[in-house]
Design a protein around this motif. Structure first.
Motif, mmCIF file in Angstrom:
data_model
loop_
_atom_site.group_PDB
_atom_site.id
_atom_site.type_symbol
_atom_site.label_atom_id
_atom_site.label_comp_id
_atom_site.label_asym_id
_atom_site.label_seq_id
_atom_site.Cartn_x
_atom_site.Cartn_y
_atom_site.Cartn_z
ATOM 1 N N ASP A 278 0.835 -1.209 0.000
ATOM 2 C CA ASP A 278 0.000 0.000 0.000
ATOM 3 C C ASP A 278 0.866 1.253 0.000
ATOM 4 O OD1 ASP A 278 -2.326 -1.454 -0.030
ATOM 5 O OD2 ASP A 278 -2.597 -1.397 2.142
ATOM 6 N N LYS A 279 1.936 1.228 0.786
ATOM 7 C CA LYS A 279 2.857 2.370 0.830
ATOM 8 C C LYS A 279 3.463 2.602 -0.551
ATOM 9 C CE LYS A 279 7.142 4.025 2.778
ATOM 10 N NZ LYS A 279 7.452 4.802 3.904
ATOM 11 N N LEU A 280 3.829 1.538 -1.234
ATOM 12 C CA LEU A 280 4.401 1.643 -2.573
ATOM 13 C C LEU A 280 3.388 2.268 -3.534
ATOM 14 C CD1 LEU A 280 6.729 1.082 -4.537
ATOM 15 C CD2 LEU A 280 5.751 -1.203 -4.875
ATOM 16 N N GLN A 281 2.153 1.808 -3.509
ATOM 17 C CA GLN A 281 1.108 2.358 -4.389
ATOM 18 C C GLN A 281 0.907 3.845 -4.139
ATOM 19 O OE1 GLN A 281 0.962 -0.207 -6.859
ATOM 20 N NE2 GLN A 281 -0.814 1.079 -7.083
ATOM 21 N N LYS A 282 0.951 4.243 -2.879
ATOM 22 C CA LYS A 282 0.796 5.662 -2.527
ATOM 23 C C LYS A 282 1.959 6.474 -3.096
ATOM 24 C CE LYS A 282 -0.329 8.511 1.503
ATOM 25 N NZ LYS A 282 0.387 9.702 1.272
ATOM 26 N N MET A 283 3.177 5.966 -2.970
ATOM 27 C CA MET A 283 4.361 6.654 -3.476
ATOM 28 C C MET A 283 4.279 6.829 -4.993
ATOM 29 S SD MET A 283 7.160 4.578 -1.215
ATOM 30 C CE MET A 283 8.645 5.511 -1.544
ATOM 31 N N ILE A 284 3.797 5.806 -5.674
ATOM 32 C CA ILE A 284 3.722 5.809 -7.137
ATOM 33 C C ILE A 284 2.654 6.768 -7.635
ATOM 34 C CG2 ILE A 284 3.105 4.392 -9.132
ATOM 35 C CD1 ILE A 284 4.297 2.001 -7.503
ATOM 36 N N SER A 285 1.530 6.815 -6.957
ATOM 37 C CA SER A 285 0.384 7.567 -7.454
ATOM 38 C C SER A 285 0.444 9.068 -7.158
ATOM 39 C CB SER A 285 -0.914 6.989 -6.892
ATOM 40 O OG SER A 285 -0.947 7.136 -5.486
ATOM 41 N N GLU A 286 1.345 9.494 -6.283
ATOM 42 C CA GLU A 286 1.375 10.893 -5.871
ATOM 43 C C GLU A 286 1.992 11.838 -6.906
ATOM 44 O OE1 GLU A 286 3.342 10.754 -2.071
ATOM 45 O OE2 GLU A 286 1.439 10.563 -1.026
ATOM 46 N N LYS A 287 2.857 11.361 -7.769
ATOM 47 C CA LYS A 287 3.577 12.216 -8.721
ATOM 48 C C LYS A 287 3.492 11.640 -10.132
ATOM 49 C CE LYS A 287 5.100 14.867 -5.435
ATOM 50 N NZ LYS A 287 4.851 16.259 -5.302
ATOM 51 N N THR B 117 10.134 12.507 -9.095
ATOM 52 C CA THR B 117 10.292 12.193 -7.684
ATOM 53 C C THR B 117 11.199 10.978 -7.625
ATOM 54 O OG1 THR B 117 8.122 13.063 -7.159
ATOM 55 C CG2 THR B 117 9.087 11.511 -5.585
ATOM 56 N N ILE B 118 12.294 11.116 -6.906
ATOM 57 C CA ILE B 118 13.300 10.060 -6.863
ATOM 58 C C ILE B 118 13.407 9.525 -5.437
ATOM 59 C CG2 ILE B 118 15.729 9.483 -7.201
ATOM 60 C CD1 ILE B 118 15.782 11.843 -9.263
ATOM 61 N N TYR B 119 13.265 8.218 -5.317
ATOM 62 C CA TYR B 119 13.441 7.550 -4.033
ATOM 63 C C TYR B 119 14.716 6.728 -4.096
ATOM 64 C CZ TYR B 119 8.574 8.763 -3.126
ATOM 65 O OH TYR B 119 7.395 9.442 -2.933
ATOM 66 N N VAL C 178 13.782 1.708 -11.409
ATOM 67 C CA VAL C 178 12.419 1.390 -11.817
ATOM 68 C C VAL C 178 11.687 2.710 -11.991
ATOM 69 C CG1 VAL C 178 10.240 0.293 -11.180
ATOM 70 C CG2 VAL C 178 12.392 -0.817 -10.608
ATOM 71 N N VAL C 179 11.008 2.856 -13.132
ATOM 72 C CA VAL C 179 10.337 4.108 -13.463
ATOM 73 C C VAL C 179 8.836 3.877 -13.602
ATOM 74 C CG1 VAL C 179 10.155 5.942 -15.197
ATOM 75 C CG2 VAL C 179 12.391 4.950 -14.672
ATOM 76 N N PHE C 180 8.080 4.788 -12.994
ATOM 77 C CA PHE C 180 6.628 4.833 -13.133
ATOM 78 C C PHE C 180 6.274 6.182 -13.744
ATOM 79 C CE2 PHE C 180 7.340 1.726 -9.861
ATOM 80 C CZ PHE C 180 6.325 0.785 -10.031
ATOM 81 N N ILE C 181 5.449 6.166 -14.770
ATOM 82 C CA ILE C 181 4.974 7.402 -15.396
ATOM 83 C C ILE C 181 3.456 7.376 -15.363
ATOM 84 C CG2 ILE C 181 4.882 8.783 -17.509
ATOM 85 C CD1 ILE C 181 7.639 7.638 -18.239
ATOM 86 N N GLY C 182 2.879 8.427 -14.801
ATOM 87 C CA GLY C 182 1.430 8.496 -14.689
ATOM 88 C C GLY C 182 0.846 7.348 -13.879
ATOM 89 N N ALA D 291 1.231 12.312 -19.253
ATOM 90 C CA ALA D 291 1.222 12.233 -17.788
ATOM 91 C C ALA D 291 1.304 13.616 -17.139
ATOM 92 C CB ALA D 291 2.368 11.368 -17.296
ATOM 93 N N GLY D 292 1.499 14.637 -17.959
ATOM 94 C CA GLY D 292 1.587 15.992 -17.427
ATOM 95 C C GLY D 292 2.949 16.332 -16.836
ATOM 96 N N ALA D 293 3.960 15.564 -17.218
ATOM 97 C CA ALA D 293 5.308 15.785 -16.686
ATOM 98 C C ALA D 293 6.163 16.637 -17.601
ATOM 99 C CB ALA D 293 5.998 14.435 -16.466
#
Length: 102
Positions: A2-11, A39-41, A67-71, A97-99
Motif C-alpha cells: 500500500d505504501k508503494l502504491q501511494k508513493m507511485i500515485s502521488e507524482k 520524484t526520486i526515491y 524502476v520508473v513509473f509514469i502516470g 502524464a503531465g510531466a
C-alpha cells in the motif's frame, strides 16, 4: 505494498533508484535533461528501502533499480526506458502524464 502504491500515485514521474547504481544515475539524468522533475526515491538511503525493493520485485521489476513509473503506470527499468526513448515514445508518454509541456 500500500505504501508503494501511494508513493507511485502521488507524482507524474517516480523513479526508484540507488546511489550506487550507474544505470540509475543514467536514467535520472535522462529525465532531468528532458526538463522533467521526477520524484526520486533512493532505496539505499530511505527508511524501509529494503521493503520497497522487495515490493518492486513482487511487481516483476528485475533488477530492482532503476524502476520508473509514469502516470502511475510501471514503465520498467533502464532497458525499457531507453527503448521508449529510442523509438520516440517516451516524450509523448511524459506529455500525457503531465510531466512535460514541450
Amino acid at each position: 505494498m500500500d505504501k508503494l502504491q501511494k508513493m507511485i500515485s502521488e507524482k507524474s514521474v517516480v523513479i526508484f533508484s540507488k546511489n550506487s547504481c550507474c544505470m540509475s544515475h543514467t536514467i535520472k539524468t535522462l529525465f532531468i535533461d528532458f526538463g522533467v522533475n521526477p520524484t526520486i526515491y533512493e532505496l539505499d538511503e530511505i527508511n524501509r528501502g529494503k521493503e520497497i525493493e522487495q515490493a518492486l520485485a513482487q511487481l516483476g521489476c528485475s533488477p530492482a533499480v532503476p524502476v520508473v513509473f509514469i502516470g502511475g503506470q510501471l514503465v520498467g527499468g533502464a532497458n525499457q526506458v531507453m527503448t521508449l526513448h529510442l523509438n520516440r515514445s517516451l516524450v509523448p508518454m511524459l506529455k500525457r502524464a503531465g510531466a512535460l509541456w514541450l
